[in-house]
Write a protein that holds these residues in place. Structure first.
Motif, short mmCIF file in Angstrom:
data_model
loop_
_atom_site.label_atom_id
_atom_site.label_comp_id
_atom_site.label_asym_id
_atom_site.label_seq_id
_atom_site.Cartn_x
_atom_site.Cartn_y
_atom_site.Cartn_z
N MET A 12 -18.89 -11.89 -4.13
CA MET A 12 -19.20 -10.92 -5.16
C MET A 12 -19.90 -11.64 -6.31
SD MET A 12 -15.41 -10.23 -6.75
CE MET A 12 -14.47 -11.52 -7.60
N PHE A 50 -12.19 -5.45 -13.95
CA PHE A 50 -12.52 -4.70 -12.74
C PHE A 50 -12.37 -3.21 -13.03
CE2 PHE A 50 -8.04 -5.75 -12.60
CZ PHE A 50 -7.42 -4.57 -12.19
N ALA A 51 -13.22 -2.42 -12.40
CA ALA A 51 -13.07 -0.97 -12.47
C ALA A 51 -12.11 -0.59 -11.36
CB ALA A 51 -14.43 -0.29 -12.28
N ALA A 52 -11.03 0.09 -11.69
CA ALA A 52 -9.93 0.27 -10.74
C ALA A 52 -10.28 1.21 -9.59
CB ALA A 52 -8.70 0.79 -11.47
N MET A 53 -9.72 0.90 -8.44
CA MET A 53 -9.70 1.84 -7.32
C MET A 53 -8.54 2.81 -7.59
SD MET A 53 -10.30 -0.99 -4.33
CE MET A 53 -10.34 0.18 -3.00
N PHE A 57 -16.83 0.17 -1.24
CA PHE A 57 -15.47 0.73 -1.28
C PHE A 57 -15.34 1.84 -2.33
CE2 PHE A 57 -15.21 -3.87 -0.37
CZ PHE A 57 -14.74 -3.84 0.92
N GLU A 63 -5.06 1.38 -7.91
CA GLU A 63 -4.86 0.25 -8.82
C GLU A 63 -4.58 0.78 -10.23
OE1 GLU A 63 -7.77 -3.13 -6.85
OE2 GLU A 63 -8.66 -1.71 -8.23
N LYS A 79 0.84 -1.22 0.00
CA LYS A 79 0.00 0.00 0.00
C LYS A 79 0.86 1.25 0.00
CE LYS A 79 -4.20 -1.96 1.83
NZ LYS A 79 -5.11 -2.09 2.97
N TYR A 103 -12.46 -12.39 -1.78
CA TYR A 103 -13.43 -12.41 -2.90
C TYR A 103 -12.87 -13.15 -4.11
CZ TYR A 103 -16.09 -8.66 -0.58
OH TYR A 103 -16.82 -7.90 0.29
N TYR A 104 -11.67 -12.78 -4.52
CA TYR A 104 -11.09 -13.41 -5.71
C TYR A 104 -10.63 -14.83 -5.42
CZ TYR A 104 -11.52 -9.63 -9.06
OH TYR A 104 -12.04 -8.71 -9.93
N PRO A 158 -7.17 -8.30 -10.18
CA PRO A 158 -6.37 -7.27 -9.47
C PRO A 158 -5.58 -7.88 -8.33
CG PRO A 158 -8.63 -7.21 -8.68
CD PRO A 158 -8.57 -8.29 -9.73
N ARG A 206 -6.63 -7.91 -1.21
CA ARG A 206 -6.89 -6.94 -0.14
C ARG A 206 -7.38 -7.59 1.13
NH1 ARG A 206 -6.89 -1.48 -1.67
NH2 ARG A 206 -6.45 -1.31 -3.87
N1 LIG Z 1 -11.15 -2.68 -8.46
C1 LIG Z 1 -11.41 -3.71 -7.66
N2 LIG Z 1 -12.65 -4.18 -7.60
C2 LIG Z 1 -12.92 -5.22 -6.76
C3 LIG Z 1 -11.93 -5.80 -5.95
C4 LIG Z 1 -10.60 -5.27 -6.05
O1 LIG Z 1 -9.65 -5.73 -5.40
N3 LIG Z 1 -10.40 -4.23 -6.91
N4 LIG Z 1 -12.27 -6.83 -5.10
C5 LIG Z 1 -11.33 -7.76 -4.62
O2 LIG Z 1 -11.53 -8.43 -3.67
C6 LIG Z 1 -13.67 -6.98 -4.71
C7 LIG Z 1 -13.99 -5.97 -3.65
N5 LIG Z 1 -13.21 -6.23 -2.49
C8 LIG Z 1 -12.51 -5.30 -1.79
C9 LIG Z 1 -12.02 -5.66 -0.56
C10 LIG Z 1 -11.37 -4.74 0.21
C11 LIG Z 1 -11.18 -3.44 -0.25
C12 LIG Z 1 -10.48 -2.41 0.56
O3 LIG Z 1 -10.33 -1.28 0.15
N6 LIG Z 1 -10.01 -2.75 1.71
C13 LIG Z 1 -9.28 -1.83 2.51
C14 LIG Z 1 -9.08 -2.36 3.89
C15 LIG Z 1 -10.38 -2.63 4.54
C16 LIG Z 1 -10.16 -2.97 5.97
O4 LIG Z 1 -10.04 -2.04 6.75
O5 LIG Z 1 -10.11 -4.17 6.25
C17 LIG Z 1 -7.94 -1.53 1.90
O6 LIG Z 1 -7.41 -2.36 1.12
O7 LIG Z 1 -7.37 -0.46 2.19
C18 LIG Z 1 -11.66 -3.10 -1.48
C19 LIG Z 1 -12.32 -4.02 -2.26
C20 LIG Z 1 -14.53 -6.81 -5.91
N7 LIG Z 1 -14.21 -5.64 -6.68
#
Ligand SMILES: Nc1nc2c(c(=O)[nH]1)N(C=O)[C@@H](CNc1ccc(C(=O)N[C@@H](CCC(=O)O)C(=O)O)cc1)CN2
Ligand SMILES: Nc1ncnc2c1ncn2[C@@H]1O[C@H](COP(=O)(O)OP(=O)(O)OP(=O)(O)O)[C@@H](O)[C@H]1O
Length: 184
Positions: A79, A45-48, A95, A51, A11, A137-138, A120, A133
């Protein structure tokens, strides 16, 4: 290094990267691959913000007449995959990720011929361990998905080694892609 330590390192490292540029590089590398050219459906996937930007990949998939599926978070662990006919239908979901709207039905990826999944990660190791993350999910999806998959990992987030749990999906080096192309 534990997974927790690896996530913290990844990160921090990601904030130093230009994810628009990394995404452009990945898109160019991807479009020249036979796996992309042959794909009839793309599970993307649509990026965060931290990413690689996938907007160009999503647009190109639809422009090339491929069917496009994106994840929609259903619960803390699951998901759904949803086919999306136009990107303007996307809405911010869990998210803050752009997701297919609730009125589009969940699809079974197994029902799509010649599917290519773009996966991702936070970081990956050269021997194919994926660090996600932490939602699993994946991991759950890849446990049953039998199609072609490519792990998208920025070059700077490739490590020699990562801790690996029994449930983690492994990627062969030819299925790991950076902005410089496929690892080999
Ligand atoms: N673009 C994108 N879409 C995706 C995923 C991904 O990794 N990237 N996913 C893949 O699984 C699923 C969504 N899962 C996710 C799981 C956690 C976090 C997240 O932001 N977690 C925080 C920590 C949360 C916590 O406090 O525990 C982080 O990473 O900062 C985001 C998406 C489905 N869609
Ligand atoms: N195939 C599976 N079936 C059921 N539970 C699973 C499966 N794979 C992983 N899990 C659970 O998911 C949780 C998160 O796993 P892990 O930390 O490897 O997630 P991740 O790969 O980093 O996350 P993500 O896939 O969402 O990016 C673990 O607690 C694990 O028990």
């Amino acid at each position: 290094m534990t997974k927790r330590e690896a996530r913290a390192w990844a990160k921090a490292r990601r904030t130093e990267l230009d994810m628009a540029a990394v995404g452009r590089g990945m898109a160019q590398a991807l479009f020249s691959l036979p796996q992309w050219q042959r794909a009839g459906a793309v599970l993307a996937f649509a990026a965060m913000p931290d990413e690689p930007d996938t907007a160009e990949i999503l647009r190109r998939a639809l422009a090339d007449g491929k069917r496009l599926l994106l994840p929609r978070v259903r619960s803390k662990t699951e998901m759904d995959w949803v086919e999306i006919p136009a990107l303007r239908l996307l809405r911010p979901g869990a998210f803050g990720i752009q997701e297919p709207p609730a009125d589009l039905p969940a699809a079974d990826p197994a029902g799509y011929a010649a599917a290519l999944a773009l996966v991702p990660c936070l970081a990956a190791s050269r021997d194919g361990v994926r660090l996600g993350r932490g939602g699993g999910y994946y991991d759950r999806f890849l446990a049953y998905y039998k199609g072609m998959g490519l792990l998208l990992c920025p070059e700077a987030l490739l490590l020699d080694e990562l801790p690996c749990d029994d449930w983690d999906a492994r990627f062969a080096p030819e299925n790991i892609m950076t902005e410089k192309g496929i690892l080999r």
